[in-house]
Design a protein around this motif. Structure first.
Motif, mmCIF file in Angstrom:
data_model
loop_
_atom_site.group_PDB
_atom_site.id
_atom_site.type_symbol
_atom_site.label_atom_id
_atom_site.label_comp_id
_atom_site.label_asym_id
_atom_site.label_seq_id
_atom_site.Cartn_x
_atom_site.Cartn_y
_atom_site.Cartn_z
ATOM 1 N N LEU A 1 0.854 -1.185 0.000
ATOM 2 C CA LEU A 1 0.000 0.000 0.000
ATOM 3 C C LEU A 1 0.892 1.238 0.000
ATOM 4 C CD1 LEU A 1 -2.820 1.318 0.313
ATOM 5 C CD2 LEU A 1 -2.495 1.093 2.772
ATOM 6 N N ARG A 2 0.649 2.117 -0.928
ATOM 7 C CA ARG A 2 1.383 3.385 -1.002
ATOM 8 C C ARG A 2 0.390 4.518 -0.832
ATOM 9 N NH1 ARG A 2 4.560 1.468 -6.238
ATOM 10 N NH2 ARG A 2 6.044 0.120 -5.196
ATOM 11 N N ILE A 3 0.789 5.473 -0.040
ATOM 12 C CA ILE A 3 -0.085 6.620 0.250
ATOM 13 C C ILE A 3 0.665 7.885 -0.124
ATOM 14 C CG2 ILE A 3 -1.348 7.865 2.028
ATOM 15 C CD1 ILE A 3 -1.282 5.114 3.581
ATOM 16 N N TRP A 4 0.039 8.725 -0.927
ATOM 17 C CA TRP A 4 0.629 9.994 -1.329
ATOM 18 C C TRP A 4 -0.256 11.108 -0.780
ATOM 19 C CZ3 TRP A 4 -0.687 14.144 -4.592
ATOM 20 C CH2 TRP A 4 0.378 14.984 -4.952
ATOM 21 N N MET A 5 0.333 12.011 -0.023
ATOM 22 C CA MET A 5 -0.420 13.107 0.588
ATOM 23 C C MET A 5 0.178 14.442 0.152
ATOM 24 S SD MET A 5 -0.555 11.660 4.482
ATOM 25 C CE MET A 5 -1.476 13.075 5.071
ATOM 26 N N GLN A 6 -0.688 15.388 -0.125
ATOM 27 C CA GLN A 6 -0.243 16.733 -0.490
ATOM 28 C C GLN A 6 -1.076 17.729 0.299
ATOM 29 O OE1 GLN A 6 -0.331 17.655 -4.663
ATOM 30 N NE2 GLN A 6 -0.374 19.835 -4.286
ATOM 31 N N VAL A 7 -0.421 18.741 0.829
ATOM 32 C CA VAL A 7 -1.117 19.800 1.537
ATOM 33 C C VAL A 7 -0.481 21.129 1.144
ATOM 34 C CG1 VAL A 7 0.319 19.723 3.617
ATOM 35 C CG2 VAL A 7 -2.028 20.550 3.791
ATOM 36 N N GLY A 8 -1.317 22.146 1.014
ATOM 37 C CA GLY A 8 -0.833 23.478 0.707
ATOM 38 C C GLY A 8 -0.600 24.274 1.980
ATOM 39 N N GLU A 9 0.399 25.135 1.938
ATOM 40 C CA GLU A 9 0.731 25.971 3.098
ATOM 41 C C GLU A 9 -0.485 26.762 3.582
ATOM 42 O OE1 GLU A 9 4.189 29.206 4.233
ATOM 43 O OE2 GLU A 9 3.651 28.946 2.131
ATOM 44 N N ASN A 10 -1.331 27.180 2.654
ATOM 45 C CA ASN A 10 -2.518 27.970 2.986
ATOM 46 C C ASN A 10 -3.784 27.145 2.798
ATOM 47 O OD1 ASN A 10 -0.955 30.371 3.432
ATOM 48 N ND2 ASN A 10 -0.710 30.472 1.227
ATOM 49 N N ASP A 11 -3.716 25.866 3.115
ATOM 50 C CA ASP A 11 -4.868 24.969 2.971
ATOM 51 C C ASP A 11 -5.962 25.368 3.957
ATOM 52 O OD1 ASP A 11 -6.437 22.667 2.258
ATOM 53 O OD2 ASP A 11 -4.591 21.649 1.734
ATOM 54 N N LEU A 12 -7.031 24.611 3.960
ATOM 55 C CA LEU A 12 -8.202 24.952 4.760
ATOM 56 C C LEU A 12 -7.864 25.158 6.237
ATOM 57 C CD1 LEU A 12 -10.759 22.492 3.178
ATOM 58 C CD2 LEU A 12 -10.456 24.907 2.696
ATOM 59 N N HIS A 13 -8.327 26.276 6.766
ATOM 60 C CA HIS A 13 -8.167 26.626 8.191
ATOM 61 C C HIS A 13 -6.709 26.630 8.638
ATOM 62 C CE1 HIS A 13 -12.520 26.442 8.777
ATOM 63 N NE2 HIS A 13 -12.485 25.324 8.050
ATOM 64 N N SER A 14 -5.802 27.008 7.746
ATOM 65 C CA SER A 14 -4.367 26.964 8.060
ATOM 66 C C SER A 14 -3.964 27.904 9.188
ATOM 67 C CB SER A 14 -3.535 27.263 6.814
ATOM 68 O OG SER A 14 -3.805 28.572 6.343
ATOM 69 N N LYS B 1 4.208 3.911 11.537
ATOM 70 C CA LYS B 1 3.662 2.555 11.408
ATOM 71 C C LYS B 1 4.295 1.772 10.261
ATOM 72 C CE LYS B 1 0.582 2.402 14.686
ATOM 73 N NZ LYS B 1 0.583 1.365 15.704
ATOM 74 N N GLY B 2 5.189 2.419 9.512
ATOM 75 C CA GLY B 2 5.899 1.721 8.453
ATOM 76 C C GLY B 2 5.229 1.733 7.096
ATOM 77 N N TYR B 3 4.210 2.569 6.918
ATOM 78 C CA TYR B 3 3.559 2.653 5.612
ATOM 79 C C TYR B 3 4.459 3.373 4.611
ATOM 80 C CZ TYR B 3 -0.902 1.128 7.524
ATOM 81 O OH TYR B 3 -1.897 0.397 8.107
ATOM 82 N N HIS B 4 4.316 3.032 3.345
ATOM 83 C CA HIS B 4 5.025 3.730 2.274
ATOM 84 C C HIS B 4 4.230 4.996 1.976
ATOM 85 C CE1 HIS B 4 7.729 0.418 1.508
ATOM 86 N NE2 HIS B 4 6.693 -0.384 1.639
ATOM 87 N N CYS B 5 4.655 6.074 2.565
ATOM 88 C CA CYS B 5 3.904 7.328 2.479
ATOM 89 C C CYS B 5 4.810 8.431 1.960
ATOM 90 C CB CYS B 5 3.374 7.699 3.867
ATOM 91 S SG CYS B 5 2.494 9.256 3.916
ATOM 92 N N GLN B 6 4.296 9.184 1.007
ATOM 93 C CA GLN B 6 4.998 10.353 0.491
ATOM 94 C C GLN B 6 4.165 11.562 0.877
ATOM 95 O OE1 GLN B 6 7.411 10.044 -2.499
ATOM 96 N NE2 GLN B 6 7.822 12.200 -2.594
ATOM 97 N N TYR B 7 4.769 12.491 1.604
ATOM 98 C CA TYR B 7 4.096 13.704 2.070
ATOM 99 C C TYR B 7 4.714 14.895 1.351
ATOM 100 C CZ TYR B 7 2.699 17.476 5.202
ATOM 101 O OH TYR B 7 2.189 18.646 5.714
ATOM 102 N N VAL B 8 3.883 15.661 0.659
ATOM 103 C CA VAL B 8 4.353 16.813 -0.103
ATOM 104 C C VAL B 8 3.717 18.068 0.470
ATOM 105 C CG1 VAL B 8 4.449 17.887 -2.382
ATOM 106 C CG2 VAL B 8 4.599 15.403 -2.180
ATOM 107 N N PHE B 9 4.562 18.991 0.920
ATOM 108 C CA PHE B 9 4.114 20.275 1.463
ATOM 109 C C PHE B 9 4.383 21.341 0.410
ATOM 110 C CE2 PHE B 9 4.883 24.214 3.806
ATOM 111 C CZ PHE B 9 3.727 24.285 4.566
ATOM 112 N N CYS B 10 3.341 22.027 -0.033
ATOM 113 C CA CYS B 10 3.463 23.003 -1.112
ATOM 114 C C CYS B 10 3.411 24.422 -0.551
ATOM 115 C CB CYS B 10 2.344 22.805 -2.130
ATOM 116 S SG CYS B 10 2.361 21.186 -2.893
#
Length: 76
Positions: A1-14, A38-47
């Motif tokens: 399982l691979r999880i890709w997450m992206q969040v913007g600096e000015n995202d909701l209620h930042s 937990k050892g998940y294959h996760c990519q977190y991208v902060f924009c």
């Protein structure tokens, strides 16, 4: 399982305080840390400078995200 997450600096209620549990930026940071712990294959991208579902950020990150998600799968 691979999880890709992206969040913007000015995202909701930042600008909401952490105690409100409405700040999407902080929530995504906590979720990414929990997944990594937990050892998940996760990519977190902060924009930086991006908002919620920012078109420019998506255009810049989507190709790499798809390549990361599908790496190792056989081409047919």
């Amino acid at each position: 399982l691979r999880i890709w997450m992206q969040v913007g600096e000015n995202d909701l209620h930042s600008t909401d305080p952490e105690a409100s549990y409405h700040n999407w930026v902080l929530a995504n940071q906590r979720m990414a840390a929990a997944l990594h712990a937990k050892g998940y294959h996760c990519q977190y991208v902060f924009c930086r400078g991006a908002r919620h579902v920012d078109g420019k950020a998506l255009a810049q990150t989507l190709p790499a995200a798809l390549a990361w998600l599908w790496r190792g799968y056989p081409a047919e």
